[in-house]
Write a protein that holds these residues in place. Structure first.
Motif, PDB file in Angstrom:
ATOM      1  N   GLY A 172      80.637  94.206  18.815  1.00 56.48           N
ATOM      2  CA  GLY A 172      79.524  94.154  19.172  1.00 56.48           C
ATOM      3  C   GLY A 172      79.025  93.609  20.264  1.00 56.48           C
ATOM      4  N   ALA A 173      79.850  93.053  20.618  1.00 55.91           N
ATOM      5  CA  ALA A 173      79.496  91.601  21.655  1.00 55.91           C
ATOM      6  C   ALA A 173      80.757  92.114  22.450  1.00 55.91           C
ATOM      7  N   MET A 174      80.668  91.518  23.866  1.00 58.11           N
ATOM      8  CA  MET A 174      81.819  90.900  24.932  1.00 58.11           C
ATOM      9  C   MET A 174      81.131  90.856  25.790  1.00 58.11           C
ATOM     10  N   LEU A 175      81.999  90.143  27.151  1.00 57.30           N
ATOM     11  CA  LEU A 175      81.519  89.880  27.978  1.00 57.30           C
ATOM     12  C   LEU A 175      82.129  90.714  29.710  1.00 57.30           C
ATOM     13  N   PRO A 176      81.677  91.458  29.777  1.00 60.61           N
ATOM     14  CA  PRO A 176      82.671  92.279  31.072  1.00 60.61           C
ATOM     15  C   PRO A 176      82.469  91.181  32.442  1.00 60.61           C
ATOM     16  N   LEU A 177      83.219  91.635  32.958  1.00 60.42           N
ATOM     17  CA  LEU A 177      84.142  90.547  34.083  1.00 60.42           C
ATOM     18  C   LEU A 177      83.967  91.421  35.464  1.00 60.42           C
ATOM     19  N   PRO A 178      83.772  91.383  36.558  1.00 66.49           N
ATOM     20  CA  PRO A 178      84.577  91.643  37.428  1.00 66.49           C
ATOM     21  C   PRO A 178      85.323  90.753  37.955  1.00 66.49           C
ATOM     22  N   PRO A 179      86.345  91.188  38.773  1.00 67.80           N
ATOM     23  CA  PRO A 179      87.680  90.750  38.917  1.00 67.80           C
ATOM     24  C   PRO A 179      87.812  89.444  39.642  1.00 67.80           C
ATOM     25  N   GLY A 180      86.924  89.302  40.341  1.00 67.12           N
ATOM     26  CA  GLY A 180      86.904  87.771  41.102  1.00 67.12           C
ATOM     27  C   GLY A 180      86.353  86.839  39.811  1.00 67.12           C
ATOM     28  N   LEU A 181      85.593  86.764  39.202  1.00 66.29           N
ATOM     29  CA  LEU A 181      85.126  86.432  37.943  1.00 66.29           C
ATOM     30  C   LEU A 181      86.116  86.440  36.471  1.00 66.29           C
ATOM     31  N   ALA A 182      86.681  87.464  36.833  1.00 67.36           N
ATOM     32  CA  ALA A 182      88.253  87.313  35.868  1.00 67.36           C
ATOM     33  C   ALA A 182      89.269  86.282  36.004  1.00 67.36           C
TER      34      ALA A 182
END
Length: 452
Positions: A172-182
């Protein structure tokens, strides 16, 4: 069992787990400790009170993400080398009260590992293809409905994949990250092996240990796994907080003018051939191979030395009915309008100027106009304009590439990772906006890069 009944059993099991503190309340207070471990470093970095961050993250639009992420950490971590985590302790004590779907879900969640993924493809409302970040492993397909609505190709993703049936799903939980943050998260995790080896070597030199451990690789892997949650949350939460509470960025071009993408369109009134001759005669306009289009420079093109860094003031394109000038500021649009009016006179009519409202674009977020609402001829014109723009970009200096052009980076094998990251950033950004249908595959081919 129907999907709806399974979902009810899972929701019920999660609710019971969240209320569980153990037969002797041995789990009481640990939930607060997890929240402190996550928000404490953030408060220190931002120089903001812990209470202010609690109000921001636990009472605002991100509360479901933060509560879900921190609770899953709390429920799956082993405390002080205890043999069981919260989920395992709950199932052993009260698992009998849950239905089969609820028990299966809790068992899968308890055995899961938080992992760092890269999204390679998405079908919103259906699934996401993911692989371990920084690898070229074969992606796995994860069935997901709600979360995939906000995921984009080349996003980073910190999440748990659960195996409760034939098809893997997300927890149920996740952190989506744009490429720069990843990339920032990967940078921190990638530094851990060298730091761990250095620390172990110091312990050997100081006589604390006799020699480097035989299982050093396992120690390093465990260190990366244990650091992932804290590192990812810190970088994600800091970005969210600063983006939400900070002032809007004051973007300016090389001439220190506010960035305001502007197009000026002149209807043709005279001979098209006469317009071509007039534009070709201007020393500050350089005709491109993809004719009829020109690049506008601040000085005569012939006077620009090879390697000299100059500002590109705008691009001009001529079609059968109109001449269009594209610039990145209103000041340049006014200068370009005056230049073209002087060059062309009565060959063109009164110009129509269009300013892109960047604030409005930001407010719209991920709400592009449905493709069905865009006439085919308009979509074709947009695609052609984008292709022309990106083709020019391949030979222009890119700040993300340290001032080199994509073509220069593609020609140097040591810079392939940089230009590939730029391409992924381009596709990811486009996927979030109104041009999500644009196909970038030709750029990979043009640069002779293997699509990853």
């Amino acid at each position: 069992m129907s999907g709806r009944k399974s979902r009810r059993e899972i929701d019920k099991a999660i609710k019971h787990l969240m209320a569980y503190t153990g037969p002797h309340d041995e789990w009481a207070g640990r939930w607060d400790q997890v929240q402190e471990d996550l928000l404490g470093p953030l408060a220190e970095k931002l120089d903001v009170s812990f209470e202010a961050l609690e109000d921001f993250f636990y009472a605002g639009p991100y509360s479901h993400m933060v509560i879900g992420f921190s609770f899953e950490e709390y429920a799956t971590v082993l405390w002080d080398n205890e043999p069981h985590n919260l989920i395992e302790a709950y199932l052993a004590h009260r698992g009998w009260r849950e239905g089969p779907a609820g028990r299966r879900y809790l068992q899968a969640l308890g055995a899961s590992e938080l992992r760092f993924w890269e999204v390679t493809a998405v079908k919103p409302g259906a699934y996401a293809d993911i692989r371990p970040y920084g690898t070229r492993d074969e992606p796995i397909r994860v069935k997901e409905r709600a979360a995939t609505e906000s995921l984009h190709q080349w996003d980073g993703l910190v999440a748990r994949v659960l195996y409760t049936g034939a098809t893997p799903t997300f927890s149920g939980a996740m952190l989506p990250l744009p490429p720069g943050l990843a990339a920032r998260i990967q940078g921190v995790l990638s530094a851990i092996p060298a730091e761990t080896r250095q620390l172990m070597q110091q312990l050997v030199e100081q006589g604390e240990i006799e020699r480097l451990p035989d299982d050093l690789d396992d120690i390093i892997r465990h260190a990366q796994e244990s650091e992932l949650a804290g590192v990812a949350f810190l970088i994600w939460a800091m970005d969210v907080y600063l983006q939400t509470t900070g002032p809007s960025p004051n973007l300016r071009n090389m001439d220190d003018e506010p960035i305001a993408p502007t197009s000026v369109r002149f209807p043709l009134q005279g001979s098209r051939k006469a317009v071509l001759r007039a534009l070709d005669a201007s020393p500050v306009l350089h005709r491109e191979a993809e004719a009829p289009s020109w690049t506008w420079f601040p000085e005569p093109y012939q006077d620009i030395d090879v390697g000299e860094r100059v500002s590109v003031l705008g691009h001009i394109a001529l079609d059968d009915n109109a001449l269009e000038l594209d610039t990145n500021s209103t000041v340049r649009a006014e200068r370009g309008t005056a230049l073209l009016a002087a060059l062309l006179g009565d060959l063109v009519g009164s110009p129509l100027t269009v300013h892109e409202n960047m604030a409005l674009m930001e407010d719209c977020g991920d709400m592009p106009m449905p493709a069905a609402d865009i006439p085919a001829e308009v979509q074709a014109a947009i695609t052609a304009q984008l292709t022309n723009h990106y083709r020019k970009t391949l030979d222009e200096p890119i700040p993300m590439l340290e001032g080199l052009s994509p073509r220069q980076c593609a020609a140097d094998p040591t810079l392939h990772n940089e230009v590939i990251s730029w391409l992924k950033h381009l596709e990811n950004t486009s996927d979030r906006g109104p041009d999500a249908s644009y196909d970038f595959s030709w750029i990979w081919d043009e640069l002779n890069l293997e699509r990853q």
